[in-house]
Design a protein around this motif. Structure first.
Motif, PDB file in Angstrom:
ATOM      1  N   GLY A 294     -12.326   3.857   6.331  1.00  0.00           N
ATOM      2  CA  GLY A 294     -11.386   2.834   5.876  1.00  0.00           C
ATOM      3  C   GLY A 294     -10.424   3.353   4.839  1.00  0.00           C
ATOM      4  O   GLY A 294      -9.277   2.924   4.757  1.00  0.00           O
ATOM      5  N   ARG A 295     -10.888   4.328   4.036  1.00  0.00           N
ATOM      6  CA  ARG A 295     -10.037   4.815   2.955  1.00  0.00           C
ATOM      7  C   ARG A 295      -9.259   6.073   3.313  1.00  0.00           C
ATOM      8  O   ARG A 295      -8.346   6.471   2.601  1.00  0.00           O
ATOM      9  CB  ARG A 295     -10.909   5.100   1.719  1.00  0.00           C
ATOM     10  CG  ARG A 295     -11.114   3.865   0.889  1.00  0.00           C
ATOM     11  CD  ARG A 295     -12.376   3.945   0.073  1.00  0.00           C
ATOM     12  NE  ARG A 295     -12.585   2.709  -0.666  1.00  0.00           N
ATOM     13  CZ  ARG A 295     -13.011   1.589  -0.095  1.00  0.00           C
ATOM     14  NH1 ARG A 295     -13.259   1.545   1.193  1.00  0.00           N
ATOM     15  NH2 ARG A 295     -13.170   0.502  -0.830  1.00  0.00           N
TER      16      ARG A 295
ATOM     17  N   PRO B 263      -6.974   6.953   5.617  1.00  0.00           N
ATOM     18  CA  PRO B 263      -5.508   6.945   5.715  1.00  0.00           C
ATOM     19  C   PRO B 263      -4.839   6.801   4.354  1.00  0.00           C
ATOM     20  O   PRO B 263      -3.836   7.475   4.068  1.00  0.00           O
ATOM     21  CB  PRO B 263      -5.207   5.730   6.594  1.00  0.00           C
ATOM     22  CG  PRO B 263      -6.488   5.169   7.013  1.00  0.00           C
ATOM     23  CD  PRO B 263      -7.610   5.892   6.368  1.00  0.00           C
ATOM     24  N   ALA B 264      -5.410   5.952   3.494  1.00  0.00           N
ATOM     25  CA  ALA B 264      -4.802   5.727   2.178  1.00  0.00           C
ATOM     26  C   ALA B 264      -4.845   7.004   1.347  1.00  0.00           C
ATOM     27  O   ALA B 264      -3.876   7.365   0.678  1.00  0.00           O
ATOM     28  CB  ALA B 264      -5.527   4.606   1.458  1.00  0.00           C
ATOM     29  N   VAL B 265      -5.982   7.709   1.422  1.00  0.00           N
ATOM     30  CA  VAL B 265      -6.114   8.970   0.677  1.00  0.00           C
ATOM     31  C   VAL B 265      -5.062   9.967   1.155  1.00  0.00           C
ATOM     32  O   VAL B 265      -4.397  10.638   0.367  1.00  0.00           O
ATOM     33  CB  VAL B 265      -7.542   9.544   0.843  1.00  0.00           C
ATOM     34  CG1 VAL B 265      -7.615  10.946   0.296  1.00  0.00           C
ATOM     35  CG2 VAL B 265      -8.545   8.653   0.129  1.00  0.00           C
TER      36      VAL B 265
ATOM     37  N   ILE C 115      -2.191   9.322   2.608  1.00  0.00           N
ATOM     38  CA  ILE C 115      -0.846   8.920   2.169  1.00  0.00           C
ATOM     39  C   ILE C 115      -0.643   9.300   0.707  1.00  0.00           C
ATOM     40  O   ILE C 115       0.380   9.865   0.319  1.00  0.00           O
ATOM     41  CB  ILE C 115      -0.646   7.400   2.385  1.00  0.00           C
ATOM     42  CG1 ILE C 115      -0.647   7.092   3.890  1.00  0.00           C
ATOM     43  CG2 ILE C 115       0.665   6.934   1.761  1.00  0.00           C
ATOM     44  CD1 ILE C 115      -0.746   5.621   4.217  1.00  0.00           C
ATOM     45  N   GLY C 116      -1.669   9.020  -0.119  1.00  0.00           N
ATOM     46  CA  GLY C 116      -1.598   9.352  -1.548  1.00  0.00           C
ATOM     47  C   GLY C 116      -1.353  10.832  -1.754  1.00  0.00           C
ATOM     48  O   GLY C 116      -0.475  11.243  -2.522  1.00  0.00           O
ATOM     49  N   LEU C 117      -2.115  11.661  -1.036  1.00  0.00           N
ATOM     50  CA  LEU C 117      -1.969  13.113  -1.161  1.00  0.00           C
ATOM     51  C   LEU C 117      -0.580  13.565  -0.725  1.00  0.00           C
ATOM     52  O   LEU C 117       0.032  14.422  -1.362  1.00  0.00           O
ATOM     53  CB  LEU C 117      -3.034  13.825  -0.322  1.00  0.00           C
ATOM     54  CG  LEU C 117      -4.420  13.877  -0.957  1.00  0.00           C
ATOM     55  CD1 LEU C 117      -5.429  14.450   0.031  1.00  0.00           C
ATOM     56  CD2 LEU C 117      -4.387  14.746  -2.212  1.00  0.00           C
TER      57      LEU C 117
ATOM     58  N   ILE D 189       2.199  11.841  -0.761  1.00  0.00           N
ATOM     59  CA  ILE D 189       3.211  11.475  -1.769  1.00  0.00           C
ATOM     60  C   ILE D 189       3.172  12.476  -2.925  1.00  0.00           C
ATOM     61  O   ILE D 189       4.205  12.980  -3.373  1.00  0.00           O
ATOM     62  CB  ILE D 189       2.966  10.038  -2.285  1.00  0.00           C
ATOM     63  CG1 ILE D 189       3.185   9.040  -1.144  1.00  0.00           C
ATOM     64  CG2 ILE D 189       3.903   9.713  -3.450  1.00  0.00           C
ATOM     65  CD1 ILE D 189       2.781   7.628  -1.473  1.00  0.00           C
ATOM     66  N   ALA D 190       1.924  12.803  -3.372  1.00  0.00           N
ATOM     67  CA  ALA D 190       1.788  13.728  -4.502  1.00  0.00           C
ATOM     68  C   ALA D 190       2.377  15.089  -4.153  1.00  0.00           C
ATOM     69  O   ALA D 190       3.114  15.693  -4.938  1.00  0.00           O
ATOM     70  CB  ALA D 190       0.327  13.873  -4.882  1.00  0.00           C
TER      71      ALA D 190
ATOM     72  N   SER E  83       6.151  15.068  -3.985  1.00  0.00           N
ATOM     73  CA  SER E  83       6.778  15.026  -5.312  1.00  0.00           C
ATOM     74  C   SER E  83       6.719  16.403  -5.960  1.00  0.00           C
ATOM     75  O   SER E  83       7.607  16.810  -6.691  1.00  0.00           O
ATOM     76  CB  SER E  83       6.098  13.987  -6.202  1.00  0.00           C
ATOM     77  OG  SER E  83       4.826  14.451  -6.596  1.00  0.00           O
TER      78      SER E  83
END
Lengths: 208, 140
Positions: free
Chosen positions: A17-18, A20-22, A24-26, A28-29, A32
């Motif tokens: 469940g987490r 995809p979110a992880v 996406i977070g990575l 973005i980081a 940047s």
């Protein structure tokens, strides 16, 4: 949350469940990170600007007038351990090569009467057993292009062969070669630059 | 009943999803290598500077050796090859000794440009701040 649901199915669902979110977070980081401006575009663009080096006071209004290492050092022949660009040797510059190939031409003297002596003499250090390490061949030429005879002789090194009790312990403690190597000249992590003569090649070399 | 349950459930899932995203973003930002270090061979002179109310001096070897061979300072100007072994006083510099041999407005900037040499952070320890491959003499 994880503590209350210890059966495998729940853990799996928790992770999946987490995921995809992880990701996406990575992403973005990382993007940047990639977007951050790199000080100098060169194969070795990792010198730290003065304002961020932990030594210079960033609030100094005249800090901008000082040259940043990357501005000058990126133009000189790079010193990288092997071919790994991430590894770092001293200033990341081959200073002897920079001098010899004319990248730089530093002043040799201020007083006009100062005599400049360059000595082309290699000395094999055979007094001490270097164990499994290759023997040390000391080249006077590279050293006298930068230094005066009196910088080393007679107080730090005797001219007489074998008369100076050189040891790695003393060198690592900043004596003998360690006066410069490990402080300003290439660091003591570069064993093979001094310990350069394999045992098989020793016979014809000049004796100390 | 069933529908509202489902809605709360999906809201919960969305919240968890967002939380995980934010946490991983924060963690990966923390992992960015902040490489704070001096350039190899930088020397901090702070035996007297801070006590006298000025910033410590930072002497960059890399900058000087592009322009001068070691022997100019370590032979002609009389700098000992050991950080801390030289008593460099402003009085001497103004009178043309040590740094003042070049920092005289003829070869390099003059001693009235305090901030260009006295450029270090407060509280720095004197000695060689050797960058990343070494801790300098006597520190191995």
């Amino acid at each position: 949350m994880l503590l209350f649901c210890w059966n495998i199915k729940d853990v799996k669902r928790y992770i999946v469940g987490r995921l995809p979110a992880v990701c996406i977070g990575l992403c973005i980081a990382l993007s940047s990170l990639a977007a951050e401006p790199v000080p100098v575009a060169s194969p070795h663009s990792n010198w730290v600007p003065l304002a961020q080096d932990g030594l210079h006071d960033p609030s100094n209004p005249r800090l901008d007038l000082l040259q940043n290492p990357a501005e000058a050092l990126s133009l000189l022949p790079p010193d990288l351990e092997g071919n790994e660009r991430s590894s770092v040797v001293g200033n990341r510059v081959k200073w002897v090569k920079a001098l010899r190939e004319g990248y730089i031409n530093p002043r040799t003297n201020i007083y006009p009467e100062t005599k400049i002596k360059v000595l082309d003499l290699d000395v094999m250090l055979t007094k001490r057993d270097t164990g499994e390490l290759p023997r040390v061949l000391f080249p006077h030429k590279q050293h006298t292009e930068w230094l005066d005879c009196s910088n080393c002789h007679e107080w730090l090194f005797k001219s007489k062969t074998g008369a100076t009790p050189i040891s790695m312990f003393a060198i690592l403690d900043g004596e003998y070669c360690g006066r410069c190597h490990g402080a300003v000249a290439f660091p003591l992590t570069q064993c093979q630059r001094c310990h350069s003569v394999p045992f098989a090649a020793q016979a014809p070399a000049k004796a100390q | 009943m069933m529908e509202s349950d489902l809605r709360t459930h999906s809201r919960h899932r969305f919240r968890r999803f967002m939380r995980a995203g934010i946490v991983s973003l924060a963690l990966s930002m923390l992992a960015i290598p902040f490489s704070l270090h001096a350039e190899y061979g930088d020397v901090v002179l702070n035996k007297r500077a801070e006590k006298a109310g000025v910033r410590p001096v930072i002497f960059p070897h890399w900058f000087h050796r592009i322009r001068f061979r070691c022997k100019v300072c370590h032979s002609e100007l009389g700098f000992e090859m050991r950080a801390g072994a030289n008593d460099v006083l402003m009085w001497d510099i103004v009178n043309g000794k040590f740094c003042g041999m070049c920092h005289n407005n003829q070869i390099a900037w003059g001693p009235e440009n305090c901030d260009l040499c006295h450029s270090g952070k407060q509280g720095l320890e004197s000695g060689i701040h050797g960058g990343d491959s070494t801790m300098g003499p006597g520190r191995w």
